[in-house]
Design a protein around this motif. Structure first.
Motif, PDB file in Angstrom:
ATOM      1  N   GLN A   1      17.330  -4.249  41.671  1.00  0.00           N
ATOM      2  CA  GLN A   1      16.055  -4.138  42.370  1.00  0.00           C
ATOM      3  C   GLN A   1      15.732  -5.430  43.121  1.00  0.00           C
ATOM      4  O   GLN A   1      15.318  -5.409  44.280  1.00  0.00           O
ATOM      5  CB  GLN A   1      14.940  -3.816  41.384  1.00  0.00           C
ATOM      6  CG  GLN A   1      13.577  -3.634  42.053  1.00  0.00           C
ATOM      7  CD  GLN A   1      12.503  -3.234  41.054  1.00  0.00           C
ATOM      8  OE1 GLN A   1      12.734  -3.246  39.846  1.00  0.00           O
ATOM      9  NE2 GLN A   1      11.340  -2.876  41.565  1.00  0.00           N
TER      10      GLN A   1
ATOM     11  N   PHE B   1      13.293   0.732  38.125  1.00  0.00           N
ATOM     12  CA  PHE B   1      12.546   0.551  39.365  1.00  0.00           C
ATOM     13  C   PHE B   1      11.118   1.073  39.198  1.00  0.00           C
ATOM     14  O   PHE B   1      10.858   2.015  38.460  1.00  0.00           O
ATOM     15  CB  PHE B   1      13.237   1.302  40.504  1.00  0.00           C
ATOM     16  CG  PHE B   1      14.411   0.577  41.105  1.00  0.00           C
ATOM     17  CD1 PHE B   1      14.695   0.684  42.439  1.00  0.00           C
ATOM     18  CD2 PHE B   1      15.257  -0.219  40.319  1.00  0.00           C
ATOM     19  CE1 PHE B   1      15.762   0.028  43.007  1.00  0.00           C
ATOM     20  CE2 PHE B   1      16.321  -0.872  40.860  1.00  0.00           C
ATOM     21  CZ  PHE B   1      16.589  -0.751  42.217  1.00  0.00           C
TER      22      PHE B   1
ATOM     23  N   ARG C   1      18.611   2.749  38.971  1.00  0.00           N
ATOM     24  CA  ARG C   1      17.213   2.941  39.351  1.00  0.00           C
ATOM     25  C   ARG C   1      16.279   3.070  38.165  1.00  0.00           C
ATOM     26  O   ARG C   1      15.071   3.214  38.333  1.00  0.00           O
ATOM     27  CB  ARG C   1      17.078   4.190  40.224  1.00  0.00           C
ATOM     28  CG  ARG C   1      17.601   4.068  41.617  1.00  0.00           C
ATOM     29  CD  ARG C   1      16.710   3.184  42.494  1.00  0.00           C
ATOM     30  NE  ARG C   1      15.379   3.730  42.615  1.00  0.00           N
ATOM     31  CZ  ARG C   1      15.024   4.621  43.549  1.00  0.00           C
ATOM     32  NH1 ARG C   1      15.907   5.039  44.419  1.00  0.00           N
ATOM     33  NH2 ARG C   1      13.789   5.073  43.604  1.00  0.00           N
TER      34      ARG C   1
ATOM     35  N   ALA D   1      21.748   2.788  44.737  1.00  0.00           N
ATOM     36  CA  ALA D   1      21.440   2.325  43.384  1.00  0.00           C
ATOM     37  C   ALA D   1      21.158   3.506  42.456  1.00  0.00           C
ATOM     38  O   ALA D   1      21.571   3.514  41.289  1.00  0.00           O
ATOM     39  CB  ALA D   1      20.249   1.377  43.416  1.00  0.00           C
ATOM     40  N   ALA D   2      20.476   4.511  42.983  1.00  0.00           N
ATOM     41  CA  ALA D   2      20.198   5.702  42.176  1.00  0.00           C
ATOM     42  C   ALA D   2      21.495   6.385  41.779  1.00  0.00           C
ATOM     43  O   ALA D   2      21.664   6.808  40.628  1.00  0.00           O
ATOM     44  CB  ALA D   2      19.296   6.657  42.956  1.00  0.00           C
TER      45      ALA D   2
ATOM     46  N   HIS E   1      19.620  -3.319  35.986  1.00  0.00           N
ATOM     47  CA  HIS E   1      18.711  -2.528  36.815  1.00  0.00           C
ATOM     48  C   HIS E   1      17.729  -3.437  37.550  1.00  0.00           C
ATOM     49  O   HIS E   1      17.474  -3.263  38.750  1.00  0.00           O
ATOM     50  CB  HIS E   1      17.955  -1.518  35.948  1.00  0.00           C
ATOM     51  CG  HIS E   1      18.835  -0.730  35.041  1.00  0.00           C
ATOM     52  ND1 HIS E   1      19.108  -1.126  33.759  1.00  0.00           N
ATOM     53  CD2 HIS E   1      19.522   0.432  35.245  1.00  0.00           C
ATOM     54  CE1 HIS E   1      19.925  -0.239  33.201  1.00  0.00           C
ATOM     55  NE2 HIS E   1      20.191   0.709  34.084  1.00  0.00           N
TER      56      HIS E   1
ATOM     57  N   SER F   1      18.843   1.475  48.142  1.00  0.00           N
ATOM     58  CA  SER F   1      18.049   2.077  47.072  1.00  0.00           C
ATOM     59  C   SER F   1      18.612   3.431  46.669  1.00  0.00           C
ATOM     60  O   SER F   1      18.711   3.751  45.481  1.00  0.00           O
ATOM     61  CB  SER F   1      16.591   2.209  47.520  1.00  0.00           C
ATOM     62  OG  SER F   1      15.783   2.706  46.476  1.00  0.00           O
ATOM     63  N   ASP F   2      19.027   4.219  47.661  1.00  0.00           N
ATOM     64  CA  ASP F   2      19.651   5.513  47.364  1.00  0.00           C
ATOM     65  C   ASP F   2      20.971   5.309  46.617  1.00  0.00           C
ATOM     66  O   ASP F   2      21.284   6.038  45.664  1.00  0.00           O
ATOM     67  CB  ASP F   2      19.903   6.296  48.655  1.00  0.00           C
ATOM     68  CG  ASP F   2      18.611   6.787  49.298  1.00  0.00           C
ATOM     69  OD1 ASP F   2      17.572   6.834  48.596  1.00  0.00           O
ATOM     70  OD2 ASP F   2      18.640   7.104  50.513  1.00  0.00           O
TER      71      ASP F   2
END
Length: 276
Positions: A247, A275, A272, A266-267, A243, A263-264
């Motif tokens: 990041q 984060f 995430r 990764a979620a 994780h 970032s989206d």
């Protein structure tokens, strides 16, 4: 054995020397040697090279891959002293280090091939410090790991949020073989004080796309490096959770234009959790 003779070819020592009695026939040619043209932004390469060079200390053993970035990084190491070279290939950057007095004068430069400018070939001709070694020897991960403070520097075309690198494929086609990158990454990570660094431009201008992707779609060339570097920053990854790695790659390596989408992604990949 059938040999080709070319007056432009530098005379090198080590495995590059072949006994005459091993040769059954000769083909004579007279053609200039290949000299690759460097591509990419010099400004971006300088920013990346400066970050890569920061991993080199006095006495470091270097492996430098092909391309503008490793060459620039080598030139930015000219202030170091006692550097050694154990590398599948070398180019003009190693010659520059030699001329700057950065290399250990008592240590051979070990490599299995070289490619660069005509000046490099002239430097190699009759250079007793340069020792050619068979690829299966210089690429042996155990031999690589035996060098303390081994610094492996390689380029990639893509990296993903799991710290995996692609240095072989463009779309679904092989652009080039992966060469010694997997061997040197593994060897450097097992070297005492070693580092395996992958460097790349964060944005590919021709396709107008990010070189940092959520997950690689093609076979992986290497993974779990010490650090990934771009013109935007350096993500030091070793010892961090997946994780935290994701990041850092988004915040330090990826182009700002790609960070929101990454970032989206990764979620969606479950990356995430750590984060801020």
């Amino acid at each position: 054995m059938l040999a080709q003779m070319n007056p432009h070819m530098p005379y090198t020592f080590g495995a590059g020397e072949i006994p005459l009695e091993s040769i059954d026939g000769v083909i004579e040619v007279d053609e200039p040697l290949s000299c690759p043209v460097s591509t990419g932004s010099e400004e971006a390469a300088a920013a990346i090279g400066e970050r890569v060079a920061a991993f080199a200390a006095d006495g470091t053993t270097l492996q430098l891959g092909i391309g503008l970035i490793p060459t620039v990084a080598a030139r930015l190491m000219s202030g170091r002293r006692g550097l050694r070279v154990w590398s599948e290939m070398i180019s003009d950057g190693v010659m520059d280090l030699h001329r700057a007095g950065a290399l250990d004068p008592d240590a051979p430069v070990f490599t299995s091939f070289l490619i660069g400018s005509p000046e490099l070939y002239a430097w190699a001709d009759g250079n007793e410090q340069l020792q050619m070694v068979r690829t299966e020897t210089v690429n042996d991960p155990a031999r690589i790991a035996a060098h303390p403070c081994m610094l492996s520097v390689n380029a990639a075309m893509q990296v993903d949020l799991f710290a995996q690198a692609n240095a072989s494929f463009v779309d679904e086609s092989i652009h080039s073989g992966f060469g010694g990158q997997p061997d040197f990454v593994s060897g450097a990570l097992h070297s005492q004080g070693g580092h395996a660094v992958v460097a790349l431009h964060a944005w590919h201008d021709k396709t107008d796309s990010s070189t940092v992707v959520p997950v690689l779609r093609n076979p992986v060339t290497s993974f779990q490096h010490s650090a990934i570097v771009s013109e935007h920053g350096c993500a030091e990854l070793f010892g961090r959770s997946q994780h935290a790695q994701a990041q850092l790659i988004i915040e330090q390596v990826a182009d700002p234009r790609a960070r929101a989408d990454l970032s989206d992604a990764a979620a969606g990949l479950g990356l995430r959790r750590d984060f801020d």
